[in-house]
Every structure is written in structure tokens, then in C-alpha cells.
Design a protein around this motif. Structure first.
Motif, PDB file in Angstrom:
ATOM      1  N   PHE A 188       0.834  -1.205   0.000  1.00 14.60           N
ATOM      2  CA  PHE A 188       0.000   0.000   0.000  1.00 14.60           C
ATOM      3  C   PHE A 188       0.873   1.261   0.000  1.00 14.60           C
ATOM      4  CE2 PHE A 188      -4.002  -1.967   2.214  1.00 14.60           C
ATOM      5  CZ  PHE A 188      -4.062  -2.939   1.227  1.00 14.60           C
ATOM      6  N   SER A 189       1.961   1.251   0.765  1.00 14.20           N
ATOM      7  CA  SER A 189       2.847   2.416   0.830  1.00 14.20           C
ATOM      8  C   SER A 189       3.491   2.696  -0.522  1.00 14.20           C
ATOM      9  CB  SER A 189       3.930   2.204   1.890  1.00 14.20           C
ATOM     10  OG  SER A 189       3.361   2.071   3.172  1.00 14.20           O
ATOM     11  N   SER A 190       3.985   1.655  -1.172  1.00 15.32           N
ATOM     12  CA  SER A 190       4.626   1.851  -2.470  1.00 15.32           C
ATOM     13  C   SER A 190       3.612   2.258  -3.531  1.00 15.32           C
ATOM     14  CB  SER A 190       5.353   0.570  -2.893  1.00 15.32           C
ATOM     15  OG  SER A 190       6.471   0.336  -2.055  1.00 15.32           O
ATOM     16  N   ALA A 191       2.404   1.707  -3.466  1.00 15.33           N
ATOM     17  CA  ALA A 191       1.356   2.111  -4.405  1.00 15.33           C
ATOM     18  C   ALA A 191       1.001   3.581  -4.207  1.00 15.33           C
ATOM     19  CB  ALA A 191       0.119   1.237  -4.227  1.00 15.33           C
ATOM     20  N   ALA A 192       0.971   4.037  -2.944  1.00 15.74           N
ATOM     21  CA  ALA A 192       0.672   5.445  -2.666  1.00 15.74           C
ATOM     22  C   ALA A 192       1.776   6.346  -3.211  1.00 15.74           C
ATOM     23  CB  ALA A 192       0.489   5.659  -1.164  1.00 15.74           C
ATOM     24  N   VAL A 193       3.024   5.946  -3.039  1.00 12.51           N
ATOM     25  CA  VAL A 193       4.145   6.714  -3.596  1.00 12.51           C
ATOM     26  C   VAL A 193       3.986   6.854  -5.109  1.00 12.51           C
ATOM     27  CG1 VAL A 193       6.605   6.491  -4.185  1.00 12.51           C
ATOM     28  CG2 VAL A 193       5.871   6.302  -1.805  1.00 12.51           C
ATOM     29  N   MET A 194       3.661   5.766  -5.773  1.00 10.84           N
ATOM     30  CA  MET A 194       3.508   5.791  -7.225  1.00 10.84           C
ATOM     31  C   MET A 194       2.331   6.675  -7.646  1.00 10.84           C
ATOM     32  SD  MET A 194       5.983   3.867  -8.397  1.00 10.84           S
ATOM     33  CE  MET A 194       5.483   3.407 -10.059  1.00 10.84           C
ATOM     34  N   LYS A 195       1.223   6.554  -6.949  1.00 11.32           N
ATOM     35  CA  LYS A 195       0.026   7.320  -7.317  1.00 11.32           C
ATOM     36  C   LYS A 195       0.232   8.815  -7.116  1.00 11.32           C
ATOM     37  CE  LYS A 195      -4.891   7.985  -6.270  1.00 11.32           C
ATOM     38  NZ  LYS A 195      -5.305   8.027  -7.681  1.00 11.32           N
ATOM     39  N   PHE A 196       0.776   9.185  -5.968  1.00 11.58           N
ATOM     40  CA  PHE A 196       0.964  10.607  -5.701  1.00 11.58           C
ATOM     41  C   PHE A 196       1.993  11.217  -6.648  1.00 11.58           C
ATOM     42  CE2 PHE A 196      -1.499   9.840  -1.964  1.00 11.58           C
ATOM     43  CZ  PHE A 196      -1.995  11.074  -1.572  1.00 11.58           C
TER      44      PHE A 196
ATOM     45  N   TYR B 241       2.798  -5.237  -9.940  1.00  9.34           N
ATOM     46  CA  TYR B 241       2.214  -5.029  -8.615  1.00  9.34           C
ATOM     47  C   TYR B 241       1.799  -3.574  -8.383  1.00  9.34           C
ATOM     48  CZ  TYR B 241       4.430  -9.552  -7.631  1.00  9.34           C
ATOM     49  OH  TYR B 241       4.825 -10.866  -7.669  1.00  9.34           O
ATOM     50  N   LEU B 242       2.367  -2.657  -9.166  1.00  9.11           N
ATOM     51  CA  LEU B 242       2.143  -1.235  -8.905  1.00  9.11           C
ATOM     52  C   LEU B 242       1.503  -0.538 -10.099  1.00  9.11           C
ATOM     53  CD1 LEU B 242       5.514  -0.440  -7.064  1.00  9.11           C
ATOM     54  CD2 LEU B 242       3.270  -0.851  -6.041  1.00  9.11           C
ATOM     55  N   THR B 243       0.660  -1.243 -10.813  1.00 12.78           N
ATOM     56  CA  THR B 243      -0.045  -0.644 -11.941  1.00 12.78           C
ATOM     57  C   THR B 243      -0.969   0.475 -11.461  1.00 12.78           C
ATOM     58  OG1 THR B 243      -1.880  -2.200 -11.754  1.00 12.78           O
ATOM     59  CG2 THR B 243      -0.032  -2.840 -13.194  1.00 12.78           C
ATOM     60  N   GLU B 244      -1.386   1.316 -12.387  1.00 14.79           N
ATOM     61  CA  GLU B 244      -2.333   2.376 -12.027  1.00 14.79           C
ATOM     62  C   GLU B 244      -3.623   1.783 -11.466  1.00 14.79           C
ATOM     63  OE1 GLU B 244      -3.000   5.261 -15.064  1.00 14.79           O
ATOM     64  OE2 GLU B 244      -0.862   5.703 -15.337  1.00 14.79           O
ATOM     65  N   GLN B 245      -4.019   0.629 -11.968  1.00 13.00           N
ATOM     66  CA  GLN B 245      -5.228  -0.023 -11.456  1.00 13.00           C
ATOM     67  C   GLN B 245      -5.059  -0.378  -9.983  1.00 13.00           C
ATOM     68  OE1 GLN B 245      -6.305  -3.638 -13.485  1.00 13.00           O
ATOM     69  NE2 GLN B 245      -8.198  -3.906 -12.318  1.00 13.00           N
TER      70      GLN B 245
ATOM     71  N   GLN C 291      -2.853   0.999  -7.899  1.00 17.47           N
ATOM     72  CA  GLN C 291      -2.725   2.261  -7.173  1.00 17.47           C
ATOM     73  C   GLN C 291      -4.097   2.839  -6.831  1.00 17.47           C
ATOM     74  OE1 GLN C 291      -0.287   5.019  -9.450  1.00 17.47           O
ATOM     75  NE2 GLN C 291       1.019   3.340 -10.132  1.00 17.47           N
ATOM     76  N   ASP C 292      -4.967   2.879  -7.836  1.00 19.82           N
ATOM     77  CA  ASP C 292      -6.284   3.495  -7.639  1.00 19.82           C
ATOM     78  C   ASP C 292      -7.170   2.652  -6.724  1.00 19.82           C
ATOM     79  OD1 ASP C 292      -5.468   5.542  -9.281  1.00 19.82           O
ATOM     80  OD2 ASP C 292      -6.474   4.771 -11.071  1.00 19.82           O
ATOM     81  N   LYS C 293      -7.076   1.330  -6.841  1.00 20.33           N
ATOM     82  CA  LYS C 293      -7.889   0.449  -5.985  1.00 20.33           C
ATOM     83  C   LYS C 293      -7.479   0.597  -4.521  1.00 20.33           C
ATOM     84  CE  LYS C 293      -9.019  -4.458  -5.239  1.00 20.33           C
ATOM     85  NZ  LYS C 293     -10.468  -4.426  -5.467  1.00 20.33           N
ATOM     86  N   ILE C 294      -6.166   0.615  -4.295  1.00 21.36           N
ATOM     87  CA  ILE C 294      -5.659   0.736  -2.927  1.00 21.36           C
ATOM     88  C   ILE C 294      -6.003   2.105  -2.348  1.00 21.36           C
ATOM     89  CG2 ILE C 294      -3.518   0.938  -1.578  1.00 21.36           C
ATOM     90  CD1 ILE C 294      -2.415  -1.341  -3.419  1.00 21.36           C
ATOM     91  N   TRP C 295      -5.872   3.158  -3.143  1.00 20.03           N
ATOM     92  CA  TRP C 295      -6.173   4.486  -2.614  1.00 20.03           C
ATOM     93  C   TRP C 295      -7.665   4.665  -2.357  1.00 20.03           C
ATOM     94  CZ3 TRP C 295      -3.564   7.416   0.209  1.00 20.03           C
ATOM     95  CH2 TRP C 295      -4.013   8.693   0.521  1.00 20.03           C
ATOM     96  N   LYS C 296      -8.512   4.098  -3.211  1.00 15.01           N
ATOM     97  CA  LYS C 296      -9.956   4.159  -2.978  1.00 15.01           C
ATOM     98  C   LYS C 296     -10.291   3.521  -1.633  1.00 15.01           C
ATOM     99  CE  LYS C 296     -14.422   2.926  -5.090  1.00 15.01           C
ATOM    100  NZ  LYS C 296     -14.974   2.066  -4.033  1.00 15.01           N
ATOM    101  N   HIS C 297      -9.708   2.343  -1.382  1.00 15.25           N
ATOM    102  CA  HIS C 297      -9.899   1.679  -0.087  1.00 15.25           C
ATOM    103  C   HIS C 297      -9.388   2.556   1.056  1.00 15.25           C
ATOM    104  CE1 HIS C 297      -9.040  -0.915   3.331  1.00 15.25           C
ATOM    105  NE2 HIS C 297      -7.771  -0.562   3.211  1.00 15.25           N
ATOM    106  N   THR C 298      -8.216   3.163   0.872  1.00 18.49           N
ATOM    107  CA  THR C 298      -7.606   3.985   1.912  1.00 18.49           C
ATOM    108  C   THR C 298      -8.502   5.157   2.288  1.00 18.49           C
ATOM    109  OG1 THR C 298      -5.391   3.360   1.118  1.00 18.49           O
ATOM    110  CG2 THR C 298      -5.548   5.322   2.515  1.00 18.49           C
TER     111      THR C 298
END
Length: 313
Positions: free
Chosen positions: A193-201, A286-290, A292-299
Motif C-alpha cells: 500500500f505504501s509503495s502504491a501510494a508513492v507511485m500514485k501521488f 504489482y504497482l499498476t495504475e489499477q 494504485q487506484d484500488k488501494i487508494w480508494k480503499h484507503t
């Protein structure tokens, strides 16, 4: 791969041009956060440094030390496992400063306990190590953007200190691990989740820097909450050549979060040697935009539930 001597040389030669620099340290009352705050106060000219943490005694001691280094320092006492507290602290920061050059997030615990929920219904370690950190980013990011917009082009950075390298498949139908909790799943979710957030932001704010960095073995007090049979072997490891002192770790983290220009813009997942390890999880999908967006929506859904008292323990 820069050596520690190389890093110290870069830091020693670093002459920032930023005026009225501001750094905010969540979890900065000990260890890596504290030592990086000291480096920030030494290198920048009369900076503002805000320390957030649980221990008022430790916080006041750090503030006094920072003031001796010519920093304008303040301490905010807070239990950062609570999302309402993260918002409260962020509101204080937004009232007191108009920009942030470094938002540094290192609050957290190590624990071998089973699932333990906060009063807001979030698992404790996940709350400290992931949710609370990224709620702070969400709340304070406009101030980081302001630093860039006002001309601090290489000093508008967000740093989370954790453990990149364990990204991978996560439990998509139980992201809060309410029914499928295990230490393995918990660690995977926090890191992924942390790495996905880094990528998304970084994707959405390309001018800024978002860094998820692994500290390696550092002789701090983070092991104090662990059982004795884990603490004792860890204490032995801390005396080996593989362990670095908190002060040397502060040099490394200042290098990544301030003095090294190659980390000034973009998304970075860095190992203890300050090398990129982003390529492997990216190549494996593991860090696709899909994701990233799914994890951030949950967050964001978890933020809303916690802040409105709707999470069920």
C-alpha cells in the motif's frame, strides 16, 4: 551505490538555496526521524522544524536541541495511531506554516501481537505505519506543492521510512485484514500500500518527490515493544558491522530527502544502500495504475469510516 563516506561528503558540501525552509517530522522523537531533523537544522539557515510524537519529554528535549542549532522548533504531542489526531495535528501545521519542504513520516511500531484494533477500528500497526502516514500526506500535500511553486524546486519532498521490497499480491477482498489477518499479510499490505501510494501521488504530482525508503539495520529503540526472545537476538545484531548508528542513518536519510538532486522529482522505492528497487515490483505488475487506484480508494474509505466513527471493531 554511494558509500556512507560518499553520502557524508555530499551532505557536507551541500549548500541549500532555500529560504525559510520548513520540515515536519511525524514520529520524530527518536531514531531516524530525530537524527534527520538534526541534519535539517544544521544544513538549512534558521529553518522551521515541527516534531510530532507521543513523548512530551523526548519532544521537548529535541526542540531544545534544535533551537541550539538555530532552528525555529516546536513539538506537537499526539497519538498518531488515531486518524482524528492526524487531522488535528495537520490543522495545527497548516495554521503555523505556509509551505513544507520536507514531510518526513516515520511513526510506527514493530509487534508480534495478533490483530489489535485502535478505537477507530483500524489495525494498530497498519494505522501507524500506513493509514496515518498517508492521511498526513493527503492533508499536508498542498503545502509541499506550495514549496515547489514558490521556487524550492529541489526541496519539495515526502519521505516515508518503512520497508520497500515486499510488494506483491495482497488480499483484495479483505484489504483491512479483518478476517484474513496474519503477520505475513499485514507486512505485505503495509509495504504494498505504501509503495502504491508513492507511485500514485508521484503520478498526480510529478513536480514533487515521493520516497519510500528502507532504513536497513539501525540501532534504534524500535525493538522495545517486542518480546524478550526477539529483543535479545536483535540487540546482538545491533552490535554487528551491518548495523548503522542513528546518526549515520540520519546522514543517509538527509541525503535522500534533501541534499541529493536525483531524488528531487518522481517516485522512489529505495533499499538501505539508497539504490532503486522500484523496477522489480513495476515489472511484475504489482504497482499498476489499477492497483494504485484500488488501494487508494480503499484507503480513503477507511479514512472516512474512522473519522466519522463508523468502523466496526
Amino acid at each position: 551505490m554511494p558509500s556512507l563516506a560518499d553520502i557524508k561528503q555530499v551532505n557536507a558540501a551541500y549548500k541549500p538555496t532555500v529560504k525559510d525552509a520548513v520540515a515536519v517530522f511525524f514520529g520524530g522523537t527518536s531514531g531516524i526521524g530525530k537524527e534527520t531533523a538534526y541534519m535539517f537544522a544544521k544544513k538549512f539557515d534558521s529553518p522551521t522544524v515541527i516534531i510530532v510524537g507521543r513523548s512530551e519529554e523526548a519532544g521537548n528535549k529535541i526542540v531544545n536541541d534544535l533551537k541550539e542549532l538555530n532552528a525555529k522548533a516546536t513539538f506537537i504531542k499526539s497519538d498518531l495511531s488515531q486518524m482524528k489526531e492526524v487531522v488535528r495535528v495537520s490543522d495545527i501545521v497548516k495554521r503555523d506554516v505556509t509551505k513544507i519542504n520536507l514531510l518526513f513520516l516515520s511513526q510506527g511500531i514493530l509487534s508480534t501481537a495478533g490483530r489489535t484494533e485502535t478505537s477507530e477500528g483500524i489495525e494498530l500497526r497498519m494505522s501507524l505505519n500506513y493509514y496515518g502516514r498517508w492521511l498526513a500526506v493527503k492533508e499536508l500535500l498542498p503545502l509541499v506543492q506550495t514549496a515547489y511553486d514558490e521556487g524550492d524546486k529541489d526541496n519539495a519532498r515526502v519521505m516515508t521510512v518503512l520497508a520497500p521490497g515486499n510488494e506483491g499480491p495482497y488480499v483484495e477482498d479483505d484489504m483491512q485484514l479483518r478476517t484474513k489477518f496474519s503477520m505475513m499479510n499485514q507486512n505485505r499490505h503495509i509495504v504494498q500500500f505504501s509503495s502504491a501510494a508513492v507511485m500514485k501521488f508521484a503520478r498526480e504530482h510529478p513536480d514533487l518527490s515521493f520516497i519510500h525508503a528502507h532504513p536497513g539495520l539501525v540501532a534504534t529503540g524500535i525493538m522495545r515493544e517486542l518480546p524478550w526472545y526477539v529483543r535479545y537476538p536483535s540487540a546482538i545484531l545491533m552490535k554487528t558491522p551491518w548495523a548503522v548508528s542513528p546518526a549515520d542513518s540520519g546522514e543517509k536519510f538527509f541525503y535522500m530527502s534533501a541534499s541529493c538532486p536525483k531524488f528531487a522529482h518522481g517516485a522512489f522505492l529505495l533499499n538501505p544502500a539508497c539504490e532503486s528497487i522500484k523496477e522489480k515490483p513495476v515489472s511484475k505488475g504489482y504497482l499498476t495504475e489499477q492497483h494504485q487506484d484500488k488501494i487508494w480508494k480503499h484507503t480513503e474509505e477507511e479514512f472516512e469510516l474512522a473519522l466519522n466513527g463508523l468502523n466496526k471493531a
